[in-house]
Design a protein around this motif. Sequence first.
Motif, short mmCIF file in Angstrom:
data_model
loop_
_atom_site.label_atom_id
_atom_site.label_comp_id
_atom_site.label_asym_id
_atom_site.label_seq_id
_atom_site.Cartn_x
_atom_site.Cartn_y
_atom_site.Cartn_z
N HIS A 230 3.95 41.75 -9.95
CA HIS A 230 3.57 42.43 -11.18
C HIS A 230 2.06 42.46 -11.38
O HIS A 230 1.50 43.45 -11.86
CB HIS A 230 4.24 41.75 -12.37
CG HIS A 230 5.67 42.16 -12.53
ND1 HIS A 230 6.71 41.26 -12.50
CD2 HIS A 230 6.22 43.37 -12.69
CE1 HIS A 230 7.84 41.91 -12.64
NE2 HIS A 230 7.58 43.19 -12.77
N GLN B 282 0.60 46.63 -19.28
CA GLN B 282 1.42 45.89 -18.32
C GLN B 282 1.11 44.39 -18.39
O GLN B 282 1.99 43.57 -18.21
CB GLN B 282 1.19 46.43 -16.91
CG GLN B 282 1.88 45.67 -15.81
CD GLN B 282 3.38 45.93 -15.76
OE1 GLN B 282 3.91 46.65 -16.60
NE2 GLN B 282 4.06 45.32 -14.82
N HIS C 70 4.11 42.00 -18.99
CA HIS C 70 4.42 40.93 -18.04
C HIS C 70 4.39 39.59 -18.75
O HIS C 70 5.25 38.74 -18.51
CB HIS C 70 3.39 40.95 -16.89
CG HIS C 70 3.56 39.82 -15.95
ND1 HIS C 70 2.73 38.73 -15.97
CD2 HIS C 70 4.46 39.60 -14.97
CE1 HIS C 70 3.12 37.89 -15.03
NE2 HIS C 70 4.16 38.39 -14.42
N SER D 120 11.75 43.49 -16.90
CA SER D 120 10.87 43.10 -15.80
C SER D 120 10.99 44.08 -14.64
O SER D 120 10.01 44.38 -13.95
CB SER D 120 11.22 41.68 -15.35
OG SER D 120 10.35 41.26 -14.35
N GLU E 210 4.41 50.31 -16.04
CA GLU E 210 4.49 50.69 -14.62
C GLU E 210 4.37 52.19 -14.47
O GLU E 210 3.73 52.68 -13.53
CB GLU E 210 5.80 50.17 -14.01
CG GLU E 210 5.71 48.69 -13.70
CD GLU E 210 6.97 48.16 -13.04
OE1 GLU E 210 7.86 48.95 -12.73
OE2 GLU E 210 7.03 46.93 -12.85
#
Lengths: 579, 536
Positions: free
Chosen positions: A317, A339, A343, A390, A402
């Motif tokens: 990630h 992100q 995360h 995730s 993403e």
Amino acid sequence: MDQSFAVLTAIVLIPAFGAIAIALTPKSRVEIIKMFAVLFSVASGALSIWVLWNFDKADPGFQFVSNQEWIESFGISWSVGVDGISLFLVVLTGVLFPLAIVGVAVKKDEKAYFAWILLLMAGVMGVFVALDLFLFFVAFEVTLVPMYMLIGGWGHGERVRAATKFFLYTMFGSALMLVGILALVWLNQSATGELTFSLPVLAANVGDALSTTQSRIIFASFALAFAIKIPLFPVHTWLPDAHTEAPTAGSVILAGVLLKLGTYALLRFGFFLFPTVVVDASWILLTVGVIGVIYGAVVATMQKDLKRLIAYSSVAHMGFVVIGIAALNTEGVTGSVIQMVNHGVSTAALFLLVGMIYTRRHTRDISALSGLQKAAPMLAGVYMLVMLSSIGLPGLNGFVGEFLILQGTFLSGRYWAVVAAGGVILAALYLLWAYQRVFHGPAEGDNAKIRDLGVREALVMAPFLIAIVFVGVYPKPVLERIEPSVDAILCQVELRVDDFTYSSTEAGSQLDPEKRDRINEEYELDVDVERADDGAETGDEPSTPCERDAERMEILAARQAEADADAEAEAERAGEDGE
Amino acid sequence: MSSLWTALAQFGPEGVPGGGTVDDGVVQIATPSVDWTAIAPILVLAIGALLLLAVDSLWRGKKPAGFYALWTVVTAGAAGLATIPMWDRIDESGALSTVGGAVGVDGFTLLMTAVICSAVFLGALLAKDYLPREGLDGPGFYVLMLLSASGGVIMAMANDLIVLFIGLETLSIAAYVLAAMHLKRIQSQEAGMKYFVLGAFSSAFFLYGIAMIYGATGSTNLVRINDFLSQNLLRSDGLLLLGLALMLVGLGFKVAAVPFHSWAPDVYDGAPGPVVAYMASGIKAAGFAGIIRVLYLTFPSYSDDWRPIIFVLAILSLGVGAVLAIVQSDVKRMLAYSSISHAGFILVGVEAATQAGVSAVLFYLATYTFLVVGTFAVITLVDQQGDSAHELSDYRGLSRSSPVLAFVFTILLMAQAGVPLTSGFFAKFYVISASVEAGSYWLAGLAMAAAVIAAFLYLRLIVTMWMSTDADGAPAEGTKIRVPFAAGLVLAITFIVTVGVGIWPQPAVEWSEEGEPVLVEYQPPEPVDLGVPPGF
């Protein structure tokens, strides 16, 4: 906005004072210690929410700034502020720490444990709000000690080895960064005559004060420190050990906020200070990021330990985050910032859940776990949702980040984007496979008797689920606060780097005209040209970050002028009343 | 009487002793004019030591507990305070030289004096309970420490190579005896012997170096040497460079720089704890005072020659100190190597050869003094009676048996490792800043890399204290350590200074910036008519 109250300073110092208060409390009064830990972390977290509430989304610059002389002889000041990039990381820190404190039970030596956690919170907050290189460095280093103590003192198995590895790796990186910072400061001093560690001042001067080689070397010393912290392949090896052996709260904080120190610093200090070098080095960052994505995913697939699996998923990630930053356009960088937050939310939640499984079954071995969903459906459900976030399922928060990152990367470096997109599939593979092995299948022995989520655990998980769904469904409030600051930074890059067009290729419509014509010729098309022309006529032409930034500044200036006029009118009225 | 006054007043640098004037048939012995306030710290220390001896031999019977330590603490404090009047004078009229140009007093001297006096102050407090515990109580220890410190102060104000040598010997000979002070431990005797033999050897090098420099420049006075070198270009400077190198051997020995360090581990291991604390702080500071006065002040024109040498010494000390420290299992030996590594760091500041570098050296020495005395205070306490429990395993579980002591020790070790918000970090920051400013990027980078290696050593100690487990996985339980009042005071002072300076370094930075070493020509005072009373 009440400028007289230095809210960011309070956010940093409150946990530090909390740590001192706990250190002064007798060891036997565990309830008081716990109360202090909750109180001080919640107070700091509440202030971070207050900052979020009062944040002016139209202003791309630093807000809530406060400056305080610290070490005059070196031009060092206590200088703090937030912008759209750091805002959500501050909030994430402010929310995650109280949850980690409340959500994880400690069995031994509570006093030291909570004192270290609060100190860690102060250090992390310090990194995110620092606008002075010295303050940043101090905060960056200060986070090491508490994390080291937490892993070494309350971890599992090979905890001392893991903690020492973590400490030495990160300290090595920052040791060279200190030399880099000092070289930057002194070179700037010899060029401009001003001795200062202030980030905005240095950022304004660096272009003229440093030669290309100098800025490259100094950037390299910074980048190494950040790469170790992020961690990027091939300096990531401390992370799986540290994550696996750390206590649950340690993993939660490590994955949730500590890894972001590296990417945030890369954006704030690497990008801001050395735009020219970042543009030159973007292919290196892209490559290393893509390797991280694929490597992390492949290695995660092979893990036997659930916690280690999630640790390697972090490598993947964080690779995405680096790719987005190196894409050098608004989509990519905005995607990276969001992100980082995503995360932080989902991986922290996963570590909490794994911690819960561990306290019930005393193992994290995937092969020893099976069919947990039969006895603990709620646990399985929550785990499923977090895992899907995730993976990056549309509708959940992971997708937003993403998608933006891949979109941005596709525009500036499409081959890297193609490879990185494969990482998304691999993520689905290792996470779903692990889920299947742990929660599906026959439940026998201890696995059949596992306890479901308790009320406290459910309450701790609730904020994570809300954040996951909210950001996934309606990311606008988050994006519109991040974007102005990202535009402002990219505008700096545009201004300082000649022939820089990456950031202007938004939606692909500003492709090189020659190339566009060639494509049209080749495929006997003329639609694109027309469409682009149409866009120009209707004023839909996508703007560059600088144009957007200028627009925002105009709006701000107009608003300021209005406010000034109002204040003047008010004053006049008051004057008339007085007469 | 009148003639004595006139003689005193009229003496100048040209009036060499022995060449007195003849007046009324009486030969008047010419003595240099002495600025008593300028050299007050030396006098306070030396006279304090001698008085302590005298009082002890005249006052028969049992002294109150802590009498000697209190005497030493007061003497060291008074010597430190005696520098205060000089600050005003230096601020007003600049640095001054006195005793016929033999000594010079500037900001650097005064700060070094303060550092050395702090080392004695803390060392004596530490010895207060240590000596009775080991059955060694007596005035000897304190007298030697005071005399050694007076030698250190002489080095800090020496304006002449011979005076520097006298200071060095006064400093060292007392220290040789101090190292062998523990009569019941054979290691202590060995340490004293080793220190003495090697030390005497290095002093010989030093003296030989002085002779060569005298041969090359025609003077031993720092001002004259400097003047000579700035006015003349030596056609062949081999003699001078050899002399400089030999002097560096002597001074490098005192600060335990690699490759002149081989005595340090054995001596640190064998010598009593308070003595090691004093050696690592006071003697190191005096050694660096000598290095700064010789290299930076006297031979700035030769900096292209000596900077590479210091570069190599610094790298070797940093590297060897850090690497060998990690492989030790004896805590005192570990810290001996760590102090070698610290010497390397200070040399990085010397290598910069700038005023900022000197200020950084001062800052480092001042903060390191408190750090290292605090560290050895803990070691002395954990050593227990017999002075032998300083294996790494003796620290297992200290955090459970004596949490406060373990906490203070942890902070001190963190500071030695250079963790921010401690004085140790800012000292490293200051040195690296000076080094980078002077353009020595490589040295700065290597020094920081060595600091990371050295950090491993401190982590090992911290791990042993906090994270040791027994064979069955339960946390290890250490022995309960009783902390006497005086040692507790040392720990409190060192802890407060370490954390306080770490968070708010500005005042200490300002002091260090004041510590500017300057060479000034001796100005004989105007002959004053002292108004001889009528009738004489």
